[in-house]
Design a protein around this motif. Sequence first.
Motif, PDB file in Angstrom:
ATOM      1  N   HIS A 214      -2.047   7.525  -1.226  1.00 44.08           N
ATOM      2  CA  HIS A 214      -1.806   6.592  -2.380  1.00 44.08           C
ATOM      3  C   HIS A 214      -1.539   4.814  -1.562  1.00 44.08           C
TER       4      HIS A 214
ATOM      5  N   HIS B  14       6.941   1.808  -0.539  1.00 43.34           N
ATOM      6  CA  HIS B  14       7.158   1.817  -2.415  1.00 43.34           C
ATOM      7  C   HIS B  14       7.521   3.219  -3.405  1.00 43.34           C
ATOM      8  N   ASP B  15       6.690   4.378  -2.817  1.00 41.78           N
ATOM      9  CA  ASP B  15       6.904   4.781  -4.055  1.00 41.78           C
ATOM     10  C   ASP B  15       7.918   5.976  -2.711  1.00 41.78           C
TER      11      ASP B  15
ATOM     12  N   ASP C  17      -0.850  -1.308  -7.051  1.00 40.04           N
ATOM     13  CA  ASP C  17      -0.259  -0.374  -7.359  1.00 40.04           C
ATOM     14  C   ASP C  17      -0.828   0.339  -8.816  1.00 40.04           C
TER      15      ASP C  17
HETATM   16 FE   LIG Z   1       2.368   4.523  -7.214  1.00 43.29          FE
END
Ligand SMILES: [Fe+2]
Length: 286
Positions: A114, A144-145, A229
Amino acid sequence: MDLKTILKRLDHIDDLPTLPTIAMEVNKMLQDYDTSIKKLAQTIEKDQAMVPRILKLVNSAFFGFQSKISSISHAVVILGFNTVRNAVVSISIINAFSGKDVLEDFDITDFWTHSVAVAATSKYLAEKTRLHSPDESFTAGLIHDIGKVVLAHYFQGLFKNAWVSARENNLSFYDAEKKENPVTHARIGGYLAKKWQLPPGLVDAVRYHHSVSKNAYEPNLLMIVHIADIIVNCLTLNPEAEIDTSSIHPDAANAVGSQLDIVSDWFPEVLEEIQSACQFFLEGVE
Ligand SMILES: [Fe+2]
Ligand SMILES: [Fe+2]
């Protein structure tokens, strides 16, 4: 546990992944205008295991330069300080977070797949809209995550709460976190990025990727990652699905404009890039 206690605990976790010293040093050096190419290259070359991976990355299509760069100083001359820094940060973070023991519900390969998809999509949007530098957008998408890995490893109770609630109430992970927990993965990730002394634009892109803030340090970078995203979440399983535009912040939709209207035309092309980016980045991820 309240937010303050959680962040305090985060400060005292001994085995919390740290950015390798060279990435920290490189970040620091770039805040200093007197840093020379030679000094930067020498710092990176101290980590000999890192050098071939950096050269492989800067010679790949992801960082946009496809001729032969054979040394770190050559890379700095051709690509510039920031691009080389982004390569160092990207590789360091994947290294630091691969092979960590996490919850059984959390698949680290899915997580990085992802992340790489959001990285490649962010880079594409940056190139097409010219809103921000493509390689920094790639790095922001990649990390980002990152707060999710920290939750899944160090705050398993919080992770499970959100995971179960998301499934039972048909919510996104982020909405479930807001419902159940005092802190979200975005907040945790932003906190960590700051602790690692990443540039403020990257810190804010991580921190606000679900809740776009005009006050972010680099709002354009943030908006790119926010939209990438959502696109990846909507289209990865079915490239012909409709994008859920209700979850896109209006400022971000405005900024990215027509690229959003024609996303189904260009996303298949990005999917191919995502596949090769996964092969590149995920070798060695367990
Ligand atoms: Fe994400
Ligand atoms: Fe997220």
